[in-house]
Scaffold this motif. Structure first.
Motif, short mmCIF file in Angstrom:
data_model
loop_
_atom_site.label_atom_id
_atom_site.label_comp_id
_atom_site.label_asym_id
_atom_site.label_seq_id
_atom_site.Cartn_x
_atom_site.Cartn_y
_atom_site.Cartn_z
N GLN A 11 0.84 -1.19 0.00
CA GLN A 11 0.00 0.00 0.00
C GLN A 11 0.88 1.24 0.00
OE1 GLN A 11 -3.25 0.05 -0.29
NE2 GLN A 11 -3.32 -2.19 -0.37
N PRO A 12 0.58 2.22 -0.82
CA PRO A 12 1.40 3.44 -0.84
C PRO A 12 1.30 4.19 0.47
CG PRO A 12 -0.58 3.74 -2.14
CD PRO A 12 -0.55 2.29 -1.78
N GLY A 13 2.48 4.62 0.94
CA GLY A 13 2.53 5.35 2.19
C GLY A 13 2.28 6.83 1.99
N ALA A 14 2.41 7.56 3.09
CA ALA A 14 2.15 9.01 3.01
C ALA A 14 3.19 9.70 2.16
CB ALA A 14 2.15 9.60 4.44
N ALA A 15 4.46 9.23 2.25
CA ALA A 15 5.52 9.86 1.45
C ALA A 15 5.29 9.65 -0.03
CB ALA A 15 6.88 9.30 1.86
N ASP A 16 4.84 8.42 -0.42
CA ASP A 16 4.57 8.15 -1.82
C ASP A 16 3.43 9.01 -2.33
OD1 ASP A 16 6.57 6.28 -1.79
OD2 ASP A 16 5.22 4.62 -1.30
N MET A 17 2.37 9.11 -1.54
CA MET A 17 1.23 9.91 -1.98
C MET A 17 1.62 11.38 -2.10
SD MET A 17 -1.17 7.78 -2.42
CE MET A 17 -2.59 8.85 -2.52
N ALA A 18 2.45 11.84 -1.17
CA ALA A 18 2.88 13.24 -1.24
C ALA A 18 3.71 13.50 -2.47
CB ALA A 18 3.67 13.61 0.03
N SER A 19 4.65 12.57 -2.79
CA SER A 19 5.49 12.77 -3.97
C SER A 19 4.68 12.73 -5.23
CB SER A 19 6.60 11.70 -4.00
OG SER A 19 6.02 10.41 -4.14
N ARG A 20 3.63 11.84 -5.28
CA ARG A 20 2.80 11.79 -6.47
C ARG A 20 2.04 13.10 -6.68
NH1 ARG A 20 0.14 5.70 -6.15
NH2 ARG A 20 2.11 4.54 -6.40
N SER A 21 1.48 13.62 -5.59
CA SER A 21 0.76 14.89 -5.71
C SER A 21 1.69 16.01 -6.12
CB SER A 21 0.07 15.23 -4.39
OG SER A 21 1.03 15.41 -3.37
N MET A 22 2.93 15.97 -5.62
CA MET A 22 3.90 16.98 -6.02
C MET A 22 4.22 16.88 -7.49
SD MET A 22 6.46 16.78 -2.77
CE MET A 22 5.90 17.20 -1.12
N GLY A 23 4.39 15.65 -7.98
CA GLY A 23 4.69 15.47 -9.39
C GLY A 23 3.58 15.97 -10.27
N ARG A 24 2.32 15.67 -9.89
CA ARG A 24 1.20 16.15 -10.70
C ARG A 24 1.10 17.66 -10.65
NH1 ARG A 24 -1.38 11.77 -7.87
NH2 ARG A 24 -1.52 9.92 -9.18
N THR A 25 1.39 18.24 -9.48
CA THR A 25 1.34 19.70 -9.38
C THR A 25 2.38 20.35 -10.26
OG1 THR A 25 0.58 19.50 -7.10
CG2 THR A 25 1.47 21.63 -7.78
N ALA A 26 3.59 19.78 -10.27
CA ALA A 26 4.64 20.35 -11.11
C ALA A 26 4.35 20.19 -12.57
CB ALA A 26 5.98 19.67 -10.77
N GLU A 139 8.98 27.00 -5.92
CA GLU A 139 8.00 27.80 -5.21
C GLU A 139 6.73 27.01 -4.91
OE1 GLU A 139 7.48 31.07 -7.80
OE2 GLU A 139 9.28 32.15 -7.11
N ARG A 140 6.31 26.16 -5.84
CA ARG A 140 5.07 25.39 -5.64
C ARG A 140 5.22 24.27 -4.62
NH1 ARG A 140 1.23 24.29 -10.77
NH2 ARG A 140 0.84 26.44 -11.39
N GLU A 141 6.39 23.66 -4.58
CA GLU A 141 6.57 22.50 -3.70
C GLU A 141 7.05 22.86 -2.31
OE1 GLU A 141 5.27 19.93 -4.87
OE2 GLU A 141 5.03 20.96 -6.77
N GLY A 142 6.95 24.12 -1.94
CA GLY A 142 7.28 24.51 -0.57
C GLY A 142 8.74 24.75 -0.32
N GLY A 143 9.55 24.78 -1.39
CA GLY A 143 10.97 25.03 -1.20
C GLY A 143 11.26 26.41 -0.66
N ALA A 144 10.36 27.37 -0.94
CA ALA A 144 10.57 28.74 -0.46
C ALA A 144 10.55 28.82 1.06
CB ALA A 144 9.50 29.67 -1.05
N GLY A 145 9.88 27.89 1.73
CA GLY A 145 9.84 27.92 3.18
C GLY A 145 10.83 27.00 3.84
N ARG A 146 11.70 26.33 3.05
CA ARG A 146 12.67 25.39 3.61
C ARG A 146 13.96 26.11 3.94
NH1 ARG A 146 12.59 20.03 3.46
NH2 ARG A 146 10.98 20.04 1.84
N ARG A 147 14.44 25.96 5.16
CA ARG A 147 15.66 26.63 5.59
C ARG A 147 16.70 25.63 6.12
NH1 ARG A 147 13.47 29.82 3.09
NH2 ARG A 147 12.90 31.99 3.57
N ASP A 148 16.37 24.35 6.18
CA ASP A 148 17.28 23.38 6.79
C ASP A 148 18.13 22.64 5.77
OD1 ASP A 148 15.14 22.13 5.64
OD2 ASP A 148 14.85 20.64 7.22
#
Length: 309
Positions: A11-26, A139-148
């Motif tokens: 079963q796809p996990g939360a990370a897989d689902m998140a990456s898929r949604s990110m790919g579709r958004t991009a 900008e779409r995938e939240g990189g603008a708020g990443r500082r670590d």
């Protein structure tokens, strides 16, 4: 006979689902996004601040290493950065880096075509558009708020070109302390050498013989003549460069107006297509669509703008 036990699908996990949604958004990033109107200077400043590099030209991204680390900065660990060759200098050395980037795209399910054949040629326009798309993805995938994300640590241990090496506390690149030792020793040895020199020679060197007046006058005349000729040549060169600069500015203004004009046309055609797609008329014929597109392209209210260009 032995019965086969059916294998359970993972079963796809939360990370897989998140990456898929990110790919579709991009994948939905279009040419009319604001990122495609970002200037070259702003893009270079963004990349240098994000990855702690000192790029001066967009064409330096043609090796693919910068693109790989931008994706890794958006989704840390999604790119095999250990396989990236930062010292690639030829087209055949760039291709493996783009293979690493394509693997990351497949992992994140980013449905974006990578025009490798065009990017590795280090053409300005191709790399500019791909870098603009990268900024929009960041900008779409939240990189603008990443500082670590530590870009320097990710590149640590790899052979790097000058523009990818980390800055030290003095603001230089790769400045070693050993380079400062000869200068310090030279300063320390100077007093010893001066002590060894005989006093008679020192006084003789301090009091040079005066040159004859005739030689001084002729020397001054020749220096004044040569300096006047050099100043005149520099003035002529400066005027020529100013004229060339004015021509370049005029051409740039003309190109910017022409670019804006055709982007507006493209935007109007895109709006027409979206409207037809949302409210599709089954009786609509191709001739009508062509007529509407031509009406936008040859609109009478834009004739003044075309004449101005």
């Amino acid at each position: 006979t032995t019965s086969r036990v059916p294998r359970r699908r993972r079963q796809p996990g939360a990370a897989d689902m998140a990456s898929r949604s990110m790919g579709r958004t991009a994948s939905t990033v279009g040419m009319m996004e604001g990122a495609f109107f970002v200037s070259r200077t702003e893009l270079l400043q963004w990349v240098n601040n994000l990855l702690q590099v000192t790029l001066t030209k967009v064409e330096q991204c043609a090796s693919g290493a910068i693109y790989c680390q931008i994706i890794d900065a958006c989704q840390p660990g999604s790119v095999a950065m250990r396989k990236v060759n930062w010292m690639a200098k030829a087209e055949h050395e760039y291709i493996p880096n783009f293979k690493v980037l394509q693997v990351a795209f497949d992992r994140l399910e980013i449905e974006r075509n990578i025009a490798v054949d065009q990017l590795i040629r280090a053409k300005y326009q191709d790399n500019l558009e791909f870098l603009q798309w990268m900024k929009c993805y960041w900008e779409r995938e939240g990189g603008a708020g990443r500082r670590d994300y530590d870009a320097v640590a990710v590149r640590e241990g790899k052979p790097l070109p000058t523009w990818a090496k980390p800055l030290n506390v003095f603001g230089g690149r790769g400045l070693e302390k050993e380079n400062l030792k000869p200068k310090v020793l030279a300063k320390e040895d100077r007093p010893r050498e001066e002590k060894k020199t005989p006093p008679a020679r020192a006084t003789a060197s301090k009091t040079p013989r005066p040159a004859p007046r005739s030689m001084n006058s002729s020397l001054n005349t020749s220096l004044n003549t040569s300096s006047a000729a050099e100043n005149e040549a520099l003035k002529v060169k400066l005027e020529a460069q100013n004229e060339e600069l004015l021509d370049l500015r005029g051409n740039l203004d003309c190109l910017e107006r022409e670019r804006d004009y055709y982007f507006r046309k493209l935007r109007d055609v895109e709006i027409l297509c979206l409207t037809l797609k949302a409210n599709m008329d089954p009786e609509l014929k191709a001739e009508k669509v062509v007529e509407d597109v031509q009406g936008i392209l040859y609109a009478e209210n834009d004739e003044a703008e075309v004449d101005a260009m």
